[in-house]
Design an enzyme around this catalytic site. Structure first.
Site, PDB file in Angstrom:
ATOM      1  N   LYS A 109       0.860  -1.182   0.000  1.00  0.00           N
ATOM      2  CA  LYS A 109       0.000   0.000   0.000  1.00  0.00           C
ATOM      3  C   LYS A 109       0.888   1.221   0.000  1.00  0.00           C
ATOM      4  O   LYS A 109       2.076   1.152   0.364  1.00  0.00           O
ATOM      5  CB  LYS A 109      -0.893   0.020   1.250  1.00  0.00           C
ATOM      6  CG  LYS A 109      -2.157   0.817   1.087  1.00  0.00           C
ATOM      7  CD  LYS A 109      -3.235   0.055   0.347  1.00  0.00           C
ATOM      8  CE  LYS A 109      -4.502   0.855   0.207  1.00  0.00           C
ATOM      9  NZ  LYS A 109      -5.618   0.007  -0.264  1.00  0.00           N
TER      10      LYS A 109
HETATM   11  P1  NAD Z   1     -12.987   7.692  -2.544  1.00  0.00           P
HETATM   12  O1  NAD Z   1     -12.001   8.744  -2.297  1.00  0.00           O
HETATM   13  O2  NAD Z   1     -13.465   7.458  -3.935  1.00  0.00           O
HETATM   14  O3  NAD Z   1     -14.269   7.908  -1.603  1.00  0.00           O
HETATM   15  C1  NAD Z   1     -14.185   8.079  -0.218  1.00  0.00           C
HETATM   16  C2  NAD Z   1     -15.536   8.599   0.251  1.00  0.00           C
HETATM   17  O4  NAD Z   1     -15.590   8.567   1.671  1.00  0.00           O
HETATM   18  C3  NAD Z   1     -15.815  10.034  -0.188  1.00  0.00           C
HETATM   19  O5  NAD Z   1     -17.164  10.138  -0.564  1.00  0.00           O
HETATM   20  C4  NAD Z   1     -15.567  10.833   1.096  1.00  0.00           C
HETATM   21  O6  NAD Z   1     -16.299  12.040   1.135  1.00  0.00           O
HETATM   22  C5  NAD Z   1     -16.073   9.832   2.117  1.00  0.00           C
HETATM   23  N1  NAD Z   1     -15.599  10.059   3.479  1.00  0.00           N
HETATM   24  C6  NAD Z   1     -14.351  10.382   3.911  1.00  0.00           C
HETATM   25  N2  NAD Z   1     -14.374  10.496   5.251  1.00  0.00           N
HETATM   26  C7  NAD Z   1     -15.644  10.241   5.650  1.00  0.00           C
HETATM   27  C8  NAD Z   1     -16.299  10.200   6.924  1.00  0.00           C
HETATM   28  N3  NAD Z   1     -15.635  10.441   8.053  1.00  0.00           N
HETATM   29  N4  NAD Z   1     -17.622   9.883   6.949  1.00  0.00           N
HETATM   30  C9  NAD Z   1     -18.314   9.655   5.818  1.00  0.00           C
HETATM   31  N5  NAD Z   1     -17.743   9.663   4.611  1.00  0.00           N
HETATM   32  C10 NAD Z   1     -16.423   9.963   4.536  1.00  0.00           C
HETATM   33  O7  NAD Z   1     -12.339   6.351  -1.935  1.00  0.00           O
HETATM   34  P2  NAD Z   1     -12.683   4.838  -2.273  1.00  0.00           P
HETATM   35  O8  NAD Z   1     -11.705   4.367  -3.288  1.00  0.00           O
HETATM   36  O9  NAD Z   1     -14.147   4.674  -2.486  1.00  0.00           O
HETATM   37  O10 NAD Z   1     -12.259   4.160  -0.896  1.00  0.00           O
HETATM   38  C11 NAD Z   1     -13.144   4.092   0.209  1.00  0.00           C
HETATM   39  C12 NAD Z   1     -12.712   2.927   1.103  1.00  0.00           C
HETATM   40  O11 NAD Z   1     -12.733   1.726   0.327  1.00  0.00           O
HETATM   41  C13 NAD Z   1     -11.288   3.055   1.657  1.00  0.00           C
HETATM   42  O12 NAD Z   1     -11.245   2.450   2.936  1.00  0.00           O
HETATM   43  C14 NAD Z   1     -10.482   2.226   0.675  1.00  0.00           C
HETATM   44  O13 NAD Z   1      -9.270   1.762   1.231  1.00  0.00           O
HETATM   45  C15 NAD Z   1     -11.469   1.099   0.409  1.00  0.00           C
HETATM   46  N6  NAD Z   1     -11.205   0.361  -0.824  1.00  0.00           N
HETATM   47  C16 NAD Z   1     -11.210   0.977  -2.038  1.00  0.00           C
HETATM   48  C17 NAD Z   1     -10.931   0.227  -3.183  1.00  0.00           C
HETATM   49  C18 NAD Z   1     -10.971   0.831  -4.569  1.00  0.00           C
HETATM   50  O14 NAD Z   1     -10.853   0.065  -5.538  1.00  0.00           O
HETATM   51  N7  NAD Z   1     -11.173   2.112  -4.724  1.00  0.00           N
HETATM   52  C19 NAD Z   1     -10.671  -1.148  -3.076  1.00  0.00           C
HETATM   53  C20 NAD Z   1     -10.703  -1.748  -1.811  1.00  0.00           C
HETATM   54  C21 NAD Z   1     -10.975  -0.986  -0.693  1.00  0.00           C
END
Ligand code: NAD
Length: 419
Positions: A109
């Site tokens: 990561k």
């Molecule tokens: P992103 O940046 O696209 O979206 C994150 C979202 O969370 C945004 O809408 C933001 O406003 C919101 N957010 C941030 N802090 C917040 C809070 N305190 N309360 C409510 N909402 C909040 O990110 P993403 O890629 O969707 O990632 C989100 C989670 O999913 C992370 O934990 C990431 O590690 C995990 N994840 C993502 C992927 C991927 O392919 N993108 C894969 C596996 C896991």
């Protein structure tokens, strides 16, 4: 009166999860220390020229946890609070995730401590290109492959792929996944994390006899992962009654029109102010009575402080590490069925694997084929973990971790200790 424990860091949480599962596995000599340690940790402080001419120094990380099963794989996040311990935890979870879904990658990561939302596109590009150069000594399609995570997207992946390729002198699409389609991205990657989570929720609903068509859903985080899983649940016919992002949340007990909500977020930058809804805080959506709760934002959201107030039957961790160990215990006692992150959000890395394979073969697959392969892998992983949970009589997180640790231990043993 019970005294609330201090919330552990994400890394302490990840190590605690490891220790719990390790009790159910026969770990060979030395394995406990090998599997808990991060193999390589790179910290870099690097300058970026901002639009006003000022030079700012940023701090970034790339951490490889374990490479026994293949090249390192894991996303890059841009977030002000990114730190070494958080990235260590996320790298470790990637190792277990790849093992649970049985794809041939190790875990890694990375991240940069920055407020991406307040930076211009040009500043983000300069930061991305410099950071990629700084960590490029670790990278390569056979060595370490990048992907998107919080506040990074296909455009950022495109810059990373281009930077690495420029330094090599030829195009190397396989060094990054989650790229735009026009430069070797895969169909089905953008919504893969949420889609994979949706498939896992469907498997869980089947064993729990939960009718998703008449179920209510609450989602914390409305970004890549949250939007995709909320859209799939909405399309199926479930009622998504609450959604939040970092600015706030919206509730409508009759169900939110997710397509319209995406449009509203695209136009205004937030879900806040969506018509015909009640407003709430970003974390209130975790406590709303519903059948399926999907934390899809970030770590440490359900803790010893609020877990007692979670009123869902099923919790699917679409985010990485949204529940602390203390929250796990409380939800388990309440009879909540937990779908752990290393299983529930593995769809992203599975389709990243498909993208990498397509890049190496220079042959591209149709979207239907990708969805079908993803579904097969996710269903198989659910079955393995569920069977382990029944066998050991443990919760799904401990079972998923036990499956993953055994898989990585076996690979490490077969390779032996060098020299
Ligand atoms: P992103 O940046 O696209 O979206 C994150 C979202 O969370 C945004 O809408 C933001 O406003 C919101 N957010 C941030 N802090 C917040 C809070 N305190 N309360 C409510 N909402 C909040 O990110 P993403 O890629 O969707 O990632 C989100 C989670 O999913 C992370 O934990 C990431 O590690 C995990 N994840 C993502 C992927 C991927 O392919 N993108 C894969 C596996 C896991």
């Amino acid at each position: 009166m019970a005294v609330a424990q201090a919330v552990l860091s994400a890394y302490e949480n990840a190590l605690g999860q490891f220790d719990r599962a390790a009790r159910y596995i026969k770990l060979e000599a030395g394995m406990y220390d090998i599997l808990r340690a991060c193999k390589r940790e790179l910290t870099t402080h690097f300058p970026v020229r901002m639009d006003d001419g000022a030079i700012r120094v940023f701090t970034g990380y790339r951490i490889q946890h374990n490479l026994a099963r293949g090249p390192a794989k894991g996303g890059i996040r841009y977030y002000p609070k990114v730190n070494l311990d958080e990235v260590r935890a996320l790298a470790m979870w990637m190792t277990w995730k790849c093992a649970v879904v049985n794809i041939p990658f190790g875990g890694a990561k990375g991240g940069v401590a920055c407020d991406a939302k307040s930076m211009s596109l040009a500043e983000l590009e300069r930061l991305t290109r410099r950071f990629t150069s700084e960590i490029s000594l670790l990278l390569g399609p056979e060595r370490d492959i990048l992907a998107p995570d919080m506040y990074t997207n296909a455009q950022v992946m495109g810059w990373m792929m281009d930077t690495y390729s420029m330094n090599k002198g030829y195009s190397v699409p396989g060094v990054v996944t989650g790229k735009p389609l026009s430069i070797g991205g895969s169909r089905g990657r953008v919504d893969a994390t949420g889609r994979g989570c949706f498939y896992i929720i469907m498997e869980a609903a089947r064993v729990l006899d939960l009718d998703l068509l008449s179920s209510t859903v609450s989602v914390q985080g409305f970004g890549n992962a949250g939007i995709s899983v909320a859209s799939r649940m909405h399309e199926l016919g479930s009622k998504v009654i609450a959604v939040s992002d970092s600015s706030g949340g919206v509730i409508n007990q009759r169900g939110l029109n997710i397509r319209e909500l995406i449009r509203h977020k695209t136009e205004t930058g937030s879900v806040v102010g969506f018509p015909d809804t009640e407003s709430c805080s970003p974390t209130d959506v975790l406590e709303i009575p519903c059948d399926v709760l999907i934390p899809a934002a970030m770590e440490n959201q359900v803790t010893g402080d609020n877990a007692e107030r979670v009123r869902a039957k099923l919790v699917a961790e679409c985010a990485n590490g949204p529940l602390t160990l203390e929250a796990d215990d409380i939800l388990h006692e309440k009879g909540v069925f937990l779908l752990p992150d290393i299983l529930a959000n593995a769809g992203g890395v599975v389709v990243s694997y498909f993208e990498w394979v397509q890049n190496l073969q220079e042959l591209f697959w149709k979207e239907d084929h990708i969805h079908q392969q993803l579904r097969e892998i996710m269903s198989g992983a659910f079955a393995r973990v569920y069977e382990k949970a029944q066998l050991l009589d443990v919760d799904m997180r401990t079972a998923a971790m036990a499956v993953a640790i055994s898989t990585v231990q076996e690979a490490t043993m077969m390779r032996g200790i060098f020299p």
